[in-house]
Motif scaffolding. Sequence first.
Motif, short mmCIF file in Angstrom:
data_model
loop_
_atom_site.label_atom_id
_atom_site.label_comp_id
_atom_site.label_asym_id
_atom_site.label_seq_id
_atom_site.Cartn_x
_atom_site.Cartn_y
_atom_site.Cartn_z
N LYS A 155 26.22 -15.52 109.00
CA LYS A 155 27.55 -15.62 108.38
C LYS A 155 28.56 -14.77 109.12
CE LYS A 155 25.83 -14.22 104.37
NZ LYS A 155 25.51 -13.60 103.08
N GLU B 260 28.23 -24.50 112.67
CA GLU B 260 28.86 -25.23 111.55
C GLU B 260 29.92 -24.37 110.85
OE1 GLU B 260 24.91 -27.96 110.74
OE2 GLU B 260 25.33 -26.29 109.40
N ILE B 261 29.62 -23.08 110.69
CA ILE B 261 30.60 -22.17 110.05
C ILE B 261 31.88 -22.14 110.88
CG2 ILE B 261 31.10 -19.72 109.56
CD1 ILE B 261 28.06 -19.39 108.95
N TYR C 176 36.74 -16.73 117.77
CA TYR C 176 35.55 -16.21 117.08
C TYR C 176 34.58 -15.64 118.11
CZ TYR C 176 37.25 -18.31 112.85
OH TYR C 176 38.03 -18.59 111.77
N ILE D 258 32.96 -24.31 113.18
CA ILE D 258 33.63 -25.62 113.23
C ILE D 258 34.48 -25.80 111.97
CG2 ILE D 258 33.21 -28.13 113.14
CD1 ILE D 258 30.69 -27.43 115.00
N ALA D 259 33.92 -25.41 110.82
CA ALA D 259 34.68 -25.52 109.56
C ALA D 259 35.90 -24.61 109.59
CB ALA D 259 33.77 -25.16 108.39
N ARG D 260 35.74 -23.39 110.08
CA ARG D 260 36.89 -22.46 110.15
C ARG D 260 37.97 -22.99 111.09
NH1 ARG D 260 33.96 -19.69 107.13
NH2 ARG D 260 33.55 -17.47 107.24
N ASN E 55 30.81 -30.56 119.45
CA ASN E 55 31.98 -30.83 118.59
C ASN E 55 33.29 -30.47 119.28
OD1 ASN E 55 31.27 -31.64 115.60
ND2 ASN E 55 29.61 -30.38 116.41
N LYS F 83 23.68 -23.26 112.17
CA LYS F 83 24.54 -22.89 111.03
C LYS F 83 25.76 -22.10 111.51
CE LYS F 83 24.88 -20.46 106.67
NZ LYS F 83 24.31 -19.47 105.76
N ALA G 37 38.65 -25.97 111.82
CA ALA G 37 39.28 -27.18 111.31
C ALA G 37 40.38 -26.88 110.30
CB ALA G 37 38.22 -28.09 110.68
N LYS G 38 40.40 -25.63 109.79
CA LYS G 38 41.38 -25.28 108.72
C LYS G 38 42.80 -25.21 109.24
CE LYS G 38 38.58 -22.87 105.34
NZ LYS G 38 38.04 -21.58 104.99
#
Length: 250
Positions: free
Chosen positions: A204, A242-243, A160, A245-247, A44, A239, A249-250
Amino acid sequence: MEKFITQAILETYLKEFLEHTEVDVAICGAGPSGLLCGYYLAKNKVKVVVFERHLKIGGGMPGGGIMFNKIVFQKEVLPILDELGIDYNHYKDNLYVANSIETISALTYKAVKQGVKIFNLLSVEDVVIREKKICGVVLNWTAVEQAKLHVDPLAVLAKYVVDATGHDCEVAKIVEKKLGWVSVKGEQSMWAEVGEDKLIENTKEVCPGLIVCGMAANAFFGSPRMGAIFGGMFLSGKKAAEIIIARLAK
Ligand code: 48F
């Protein structure tokens, strides 16, 4: 010629390292969960680096179960094995068996080709902080660590940090001991079904900037170990990616 061999190694290594002194994600540990996380992040277009203490890559995977180099996967992970080009055979019920050497080789190859930079022989000995966020790792050569030499470390900044250090959950334990931001429960004895399920749930962000994945996630939350079954490790690495990538993208 010898001079050029030396120059070739030093120049290319240092160039790569210099390009990775500030990254999106620093992954601690090149076991299955860390490598899978790196693979999906790089896929990604996330800038990701993996630091691995040991000479070899793969963590607990190449050893299979008590050095019998086979590992077990569940049916739901087969699409990932197919994506990585790993062969497997049906054993019984939901369980499939693969060769651990082939699995870690294919995963490492795919991760590197996707753009993950792996630096081996480097140990994460601390984290970098700003206010209340983890924002990098502190590194030293494993040889320095093992010889207990008094040599100051170097740091790499990251948006991260992923603790994929396995059973010892080393990075989170550093954060617990030095900063008191988290509390690490420690893994429980073996219960494969529960351990595998909990692994995904436990993957997480445990404090700002720090994500636990793989066995470190179960060790963090006091969930069981599971032995030489690796579906959970793969899904946990995915996972974690994915966590992040979502963060990002914010
Ligand atoms: O232990 P490991 O394979 O972690 P994992 O991805 O997978 C666990 C399974 O192998 C197995 C299992 C399956 O059911 O339970 O144990 O969660 O890989 C962790 C890697 O992190 C490295 C370590 O050498 C290993 O290769 N590592 C540990 N601490 C550090 C580290 C550190 N402080 N700095 C750098 N690397």
